[in-house]
Design a protein around this motif. Structure first.
Motif, short mmCIF file in Angstrom:
data_model
loop_
_atom_site.label_atom_id
_atom_site.label_comp_id
_atom_site.label_asym_id
_atom_site.label_seq_id
_atom_site.Cartn_x
_atom_site.Cartn_y
_atom_site.Cartn_z
N ARG A 12 14.62 52.33 5.25
CA ARG A 12 15.04 52.46 3.84
C ARG A 12 16.54 52.26 3.78
NH1 ARG A 12 11.97 54.49 -0.17
NH2 ARG A 12 9.87 55.17 0.40
N LEU A 13 16.98 51.37 2.89
CA LEU A 13 18.39 51.10 2.71
C LEU A 13 18.76 51.23 1.24
CD1 LEU A 13 18.70 47.84 4.88
CD2 LEU A 13 19.37 50.16 5.55
N GLN A 14 20.02 51.53 1.00
CA GLN A 14 20.55 51.43 -0.35
C GLN A 14 21.00 49.99 -0.58
OE1 GLN A 14 19.29 54.65 -1.55
NE2 GLN A 14 20.85 53.85 -2.97
N GLU A 15 20.93 49.57 -1.80
CA GLU A 15 21.40 48.24 -2.14
C GLU A 15 22.83 48.07 -1.63
OE1 GLU A 15 21.00 47.34 -6.24
OE2 GLU A 15 21.65 45.26 -6.01
N GLY A 16 23.07 46.96 -0.90
CA GLY A 16 24.39 46.70 -0.36
C GLY A 16 24.64 47.24 1.03
N GLU A 17 23.70 48.05 1.55
CA GLU A 17 23.87 48.66 2.86
C GLU A 17 23.29 47.73 3.93
OE1 GLU A 17 21.72 52.30 3.24
OE2 GLU A 17 22.40 52.68 5.29
N SER A 18 24.12 47.09 4.70
CA SER A 18 23.67 46.12 5.71
C SER A 18 23.02 46.82 6.90
CB SER A 18 24.85 45.27 6.18
OG SER A 18 25.43 44.59 5.10
N SER A 19 22.08 46.14 7.54
CA SER A 19 21.40 46.69 8.71
C SER A 19 20.73 45.57 9.49
CB SER A 19 20.37 47.73 8.27
OG SER A 19 19.83 48.42 9.39
N SER A 20 20.04 45.96 10.57
CA SER A 20 19.36 44.98 11.43
C SER A 20 17.97 45.47 11.80
CB SER A 20 20.15 44.74 12.72
OG SER A 20 21.41 44.18 12.43
N LEU A 21 17.05 44.53 11.91
CA LEU A 21 15.71 44.79 12.42
C LEU A 21 15.61 44.19 13.81
CD1 LEU A 21 13.61 43.69 9.30
CD2 LEU A 21 14.87 45.82 9.68
N ASN A 22 14.87 44.88 14.68
CA ASN A 22 14.78 44.43 16.06
C ASN A 22 13.39 43.94 16.42
OD1 ASN A 22 14.03 45.50 19.11
ND2 ASN A 22 16.03 44.52 18.97
N CYS A 23 13.34 42.91 17.24
CA CYS A 23 12.09 42.39 17.79
C CYS A 23 12.30 42.16 19.28
CB CYS A 23 11.71 41.09 17.09
SG CYS A 23 10.32 40.21 17.84
N SER A 24 11.69 42.99 20.10
CA SER A 24 11.82 42.79 21.55
C SER A 24 10.54 42.18 22.09
CB SER A 24 12.14 44.10 22.26
OG SER A 24 11.10 45.03 22.07
N TYR A 25 10.65 41.34 23.09
CA TYR A 25 9.47 40.62 23.58
C TYR A 25 9.49 40.50 25.09
CZ TYR A 25 12.70 36.63 23.74
OH TYR A 25 13.76 35.80 24.00
N THR A 26 8.28 40.50 25.66
CA THR A 26 8.10 40.17 27.07
C THR A 26 7.04 39.09 27.11
OG1 THR A 26 6.51 41.98 27.26
CG2 THR A 26 8.74 42.44 27.96
N VAL A 27 7.46 37.90 27.47
CA VAL A 27 6.57 36.75 27.47
C VAL A 27 6.86 35.87 28.67
CG1 VAL A 27 6.40 36.73 24.95
CG2 VAL A 27 8.12 35.33 26.08
N SER A 28 5.92 35.01 28.96
CA SER A 28 6.13 34.01 30.00
C SER A 28 6.29 32.64 29.33
CB SER A 28 4.92 33.99 30.95
OG SER A 28 3.73 33.83 30.22
N GLY A 29 7.48 32.11 29.40
CA GLY A 29 7.70 30.78 28.85
C GLY A 29 7.74 30.73 27.33
N LEU A 30 8.83 31.19 26.76
CA LEU A 30 8.95 31.24 25.30
C LEU A 30 9.04 29.81 24.74
CD1 LEU A 30 9.38 33.17 22.82
CD2 LEU A 30 11.82 32.73 23.12
N ARG A 31 8.16 29.54 23.77
CA ARG A 31 8.18 28.23 23.10
C ARG A 31 8.65 28.33 21.66
NH1 ARG A 31 2.54 25.61 23.44
NH2 ARG A 31 3.57 23.91 22.35
N GLY A 32 9.02 29.55 21.27
CA GLY A 32 9.53 29.73 19.91
C GLY A 32 9.34 31.17 19.47
N LEU A 33 10.31 31.69 18.74
CA LEU A 33 10.20 33.01 18.13
C LEU A 33 10.33 32.82 16.63
CD1 LEU A 33 11.52 36.40 19.23
CD2 LEU A 33 12.02 35.63 16.90
N PHE A 34 9.42 33.44 15.89
CA PHE A 34 9.30 33.20 14.45
C PHE A 34 9.49 34.50 13.69
CE2 PHE A 34 7.56 29.00 15.16
CZ PHE A 34 6.96 29.11 16.39
N TRP A 35 10.16 34.40 12.56
CA TRP A 35 10.26 35.51 11.63
C TRP A 35 9.57 35.12 10.33
CZ3 TRP A 35 11.89 40.40 12.40
CH2 TRP A 35 12.70 40.67 13.51
N TYR A 36 8.80 36.11 9.81
CA TYR A 36 8.09 35.93 8.54
C TYR A 36 8.40 37.11 7.63
CZ TYR A 36 5.18 32.58 11.09
OH TYR A 36 4.75 31.53 11.84
N ARG A 37 8.29 36.85 6.35
CA ARG A 37 8.39 37.91 5.33
C ARG A 37 7.02 38.03 4.67
NH1 ARG A 37 12.22 39.14 0.39
NH2 ARG A 37 10.64 39.99 -1.03
N GLN A 38 6.55 39.27 4.47
CA GLN A 38 5.27 39.48 3.81
C GLN A 38 5.43 40.47 2.67
OE1 GLN A 38 2.03 41.04 6.18
NE2 GLN A 38 0.50 40.07 4.87
#
Lengths: 110, 111
Positions: A12-38
């Motif tokens: 939860r953020l207030q309007e104007g309050e910057s932040s970051s979301l994290n995605c950590s991964y363990t994979v063999s041979g990355l062919r692409g990392l994708f971000w989606y909004r739902q």
């Protein structure tokens, strides 16, 4: 086994309050990392693709970055309309399937 | 613009009914996928298809089957609907540098 973990589960953020979301991964041979909004009750919409460590992509208030172990989605000065669930996914090796994280639900209050 | 179209946004079916969920893509993609999405469980792969008449099981295929008679159409079939199949169902096709293009989803309620 390929794994994708997103944190936090909810933010939860207030309007104007910057932040970051994290995605950590363990994979063999990355062919692409994708971000989606739902948005509630809708299918995910494509935001970004990242392929190699050090790569960055930007779109309006969103910026995605990639390292060898994780990706960040930075949200600068968010607005209420940025409220949504953000999904991270990876494509690996010779697979045509994406492996998804469970998402971060972002709420931006006016 | 590219499109993946799911035939129904909302469906209500009775327990034991045979249910068909239809998905059509207009991009000539080879790979298509069916997922279900539930709170706290994320997206779970049911089945996918990499060519006409070709299919592979995903992580949770039990109680489901699929059909791909034409390249543009991928159907998910619930052989005998049960209440635990109440969920949001998402169809997707693989579009290389964009990963998946998703349909708008079908919210299925089994009563």
């Amino acid at each position: 086994e390929d794994q994708v973990t997103q944190s936090p589960e909810a933010l939860r953020l207030q309007e104007g309050e910057s932040s970051s979301l994290n995605c950590s991964y363990t994979v063999s041979g990355l062919r692409g990392l994708f971000w989606y909004r739902q948005d509630p009750g809708k299918g995910p919409e494509f935001l970004f693709t990242l392929y190699s460590a050090g790569e960055e992509k930007e779109k309006e208030r969103l910026k995605a970055t990639l390292t060898k172990k994780e990706s960040f989605l930075h949200i600068t000065a968010p607005k209420p309309e940025d409220s949504a669930t953000y999904l991270c996914a990876v494509r690996t090796g010779g697979s045509e399937k994406l492996v998804f994280g469970k998402g971060t639900k972002l709420t931006v209050n006016p | 613009d590219v499109k993946v179209t799911q035939s129904s946004r909302y469906l209500v079916k009775r327990t034991g009914e045979k249910v068909f969920l239809e998905c059509v893509q207009d991009m000539d993609h080879e790979n298509m996928f069916w997922y279900r999405q539930d709170p706290g469980l994320g997206l779970r792969l049911i089945y996918f298809s990499y060519d006409v008449k070709m299919k592979e099981k995903g992580d949770i295929p039990e109680g489901y089957s699929v059909s791909r008679e034409k390249k543009e159409r991928f159907s998910l079939i619930l052989e005998s609907a049960s209440t635990n199949q109440t969920s949001m169902y998402l169809c997707a096709s693989l579009r290389d540098s964009y990963g998946y293009t998703f349909g708008s989803g079908t919210r299925l309620t089994v009563v």
